[in-house]
Design a protein around this motif. Structure first.
Motif, PDB file in Angstrom:
ATOM      1  N   GLN A 394      40.735  43.535  40.698  1.00 26.94           N
ATOM      2  CA  GLN A 394      39.665  42.546  40.490  1.00 26.94           C
ATOM      3  C   GLN A 394      40.253  41.175  40.168  1.00 26.94           C
ATOM      4  OE1 GLN A 394      37.284  44.322  37.428  1.00 26.94           O
ATOM      5  NE2 GLN A 394      36.237  45.689  38.868  1.00 26.94           N
ATOM      6  N   GLN A 395      41.218  41.166  39.242  1.00 26.28           N
ATOM      7  CA  GLN A 395      41.830  39.884  38.854  1.00 26.28           C
ATOM      8  C   GLN A 395      42.509  39.184  40.030  1.00 26.28           C
ATOM      9  OE1 GLN A 395      44.700  40.777  35.798  1.00 26.28           O
ATOM     10  NE2 GLN A 395      43.108  41.398  34.361  1.00 26.28           N
ATOM     11  N   MET A 396      43.124  39.985  40.917  1.00 25.77           N
ATOM     12  CA  MET A 396      43.936  39.420  41.991  1.00 25.77           C
ATOM     13  C   MET A 396      43.211  39.486  43.339  1.00 25.77           C
ATOM     14  SD  MET A 396      46.428  38.616  40.040  1.00 25.77           S
ATOM     15  CE  MET A 396      47.676  38.029  41.149  1.00 25.77           C
ATOM     16  N   ALA A 397      41.885  39.638  43.305  1.00 24.27           N
ATOM     17  CA  ALA A 397      41.111  39.821  44.551  1.00 24.27           C
ATOM     18  C   ALA A 397      41.334  38.677  45.531  1.00 24.27           C
ATOM     19  CB  ALA A 397      39.625  39.949  44.225  1.00 24.27           C
ATOM     20  N   PHE A 398      41.735  37.499  45.015  1.00 23.66           N
ATOM     21  CA  PHE A 398      41.897  36.324  45.879  1.00 23.66           C
ATOM     22  C   PHE A 398      43.009  36.483  46.909  1.00 23.66           C
ATOM     23  CE2 PHE A 398      44.326  35.572  41.965  1.00 23.66           C
ATOM     24  CZ  PHE A 398      45.585  35.306  42.490  1.00 23.66           C
ATOM     25  N   ILE A 399      43.899  37.471  46.767  1.00 22.79           N
ATOM     26  CA  ILE A 399      44.961  37.629  47.787  1.00 22.79           C
ATOM     27  C   ILE A 399      44.359  38.024  49.137  1.00 22.79           C
ATOM     28  CG2 ILE A 399      46.667  38.324  46.016  1.00 22.79           C
ATOM     29  CD1 ILE A 399      46.715  41.114  47.388  1.00 22.79           C
TER      30      ILE A 399
END
Ligand code: ZN
Length: 417
Positions: A394-399
């Motif tokens: 969730q935290q790194m979903a931007f990848i």
């Protein structure tokens, strides 16, 4: 089974039988918290065997004491109070156990390996007297500053006898994630028997061997953890010192833990909970009282290594770049055992500022703050603390914005979009 050990594995930490059966051999590995500074990269590093055995009499899974506890626990101080979810877990436990045991200002709660007072502080707030026992002087100092009286000692039968001699015995004796780290298990449990009041209760939390085996969590094996417990083995170990486990709870912490509740065998005021019978039955059904179940584990671990490497090789051959997420102790077991160095991972990132600028032990992968991911835009992110994968994805979903994918290594290497 072809790969019996050529080492001298010695005898079981609990029942003293000769150890003859490999649980899993993870090769040579550095201590998993021995992160390196830049100026240490060209120096020699100490590697120790990471070879776990299972005792064919009591089924305790264990490592030899390759490294002394003095070296591990006085040099690698770990402050429990850094994790908010862990503190919340402790606060809830305190409320429950005060009510269940009827603790008040005349009681005494003793914690073994009380760290920086992360748990006992909640008893202090509730007006219950406490005593912490903690071998690492700097973390004990942090506890004292919180108002938690702390003895800087290793716990065992000797210290328990001294305290009992001064009239100090516990109404509640607590030990969280300490039992695995005790080299002389019998001496430690014998000390618990001496320190516990006749009607007292002890509770201990430790990672559950059943979850380790079912979830293929071989990377939670490290030098700092000498023993890996099933409920069945724990019952034998406490039973041998005249202590009975009368209740048990399953917890989600550390990939799946047990909280056991114990008392003196002479104390008949606390009946056996049905959960004890259920836990015994579920471990029996999973084969934890048969040697063969343990001997299958090593083969699954080798398969997991091959699948993870296949996955990483495919990613690299497709021209992709791979970064790590996290630099936990278990990540270092995984990276060293699988031989994953900078040939696969360009770097890893971690939220703990104390690790920034350091390098992973053995594999020498540099550790950066998480912001590095946004700048470098890796094609794959290998999640090393897989137990937190949902939160991290969730935290790194931007990848996903640049087509990045996650690789979760355990229980089987999986690529997630
Ligand atoms: Zn044994």
């Amino acid at each position: 089974m072809s790969n019996e050990s050529v080492e001298q594995p010695g005898s079981c930490r609990f029942c003293k039988s000769e150890l003859r059966h490999t649980f899993v051999d993870l090769g040579m590995s550095p201590l998993c918290e021995s992160f390196l500074r830049h100026d240490q990269l060209n120096q020699m590093e100490a590697f120790y065997p990471l070879h776990a055995f299972v005792c064919d009499k009591c089924f305790l899974v264990q490592l030899q004491e390759y490294v002394s506890p003095e070296k591990i626990f006085t040099e690698y101080a770990y402050f429990s109070s850094y994790s908010e979810s862990w503190l919340e877990h402790c606060r809830r436990y305190t409320e429950q156990i005060i009510a269940r045991c009827g603790l008040n200002r005349h009681s005494l709660v003793v914690e073994l390996a009380s760290n920086d007072g992360y748990l006992l502080q909640y008893f202090v707030k509730n007006g219950v007297p406490v005593l912490g026992i903690e071998p690492a002087a700097n973390v004990a100092q942090a506890a004292v500053e919180k108002g938690v009286p702390t003895l800087v000692r290793f716990f065992g039968a000797q210290l328990a006898a001294e305290l009992a001699g001064e009239g100090k015995q516990a109404d509640l004796l607590v030990g969280n994630n300490v039992l695995a780290q005790v080299p002389d298990l019998c001496d430690f449990v014998a000390g618990m028997k001496v320190l516990l009041k006749p009607q007292g209760v002890f509770t201990l939390e430790f990672p559950h061997l059943l979850r380790l085996m079912e979830g293929n969590q071989f990377d939670t094996i490290y030098h700092e953890h000498f023993s890996y417990f099933s409920f069945l083995a724990a019952e034998k170990i406490f039973g041998a010192q005249g202590l009975v486990l009368f209740d048990v709870e399953e917890l989600p912490t550390h990939g799946g833990s047990l909280r056991i509740f114990g008392r003196h065998c002479e104390d008949d005021s606390k009946p056996l909970s049905p959960r004890v019978l259920e836990m015994r039955a579920s471990e029996e059904a999973a084969g934890l009282s048969r040697l063969e179940s343990y001997r299958c584990f090593a083969e699954r671990v080798k398969q997991t290594k091959r699948r993870l490497l296949e996955c990483l090789i495919r990613a690299k051959q497709g021209g992709g770049s791979i970064a790590g997420y996290g630099a936990p102790g278990k990540g270092n077991t995984l990276l060293n055992y699988c031989g994953i160095g900078r040939d696969f991972l360009d770097y890893t990132v971690d939220r703990n500022p104390y690790k920034h600028g350091l390098f992973t032990p053995g594999t020498h992968i540099p550790i950066y703050p998480p912001e590095k991911i946004r700048e470098a835009r890796p094609d794959y992110l290998l999640i090393l603390p897989w137990n937190l994968r949902t939160e991290i994805m969730q935290q790194m979903a931007f990848i996903r914005d640049w087509g990045g994918r996650f690789i979760v290594p355990i229980p089987e290497a999986t690529i997630c979009w």
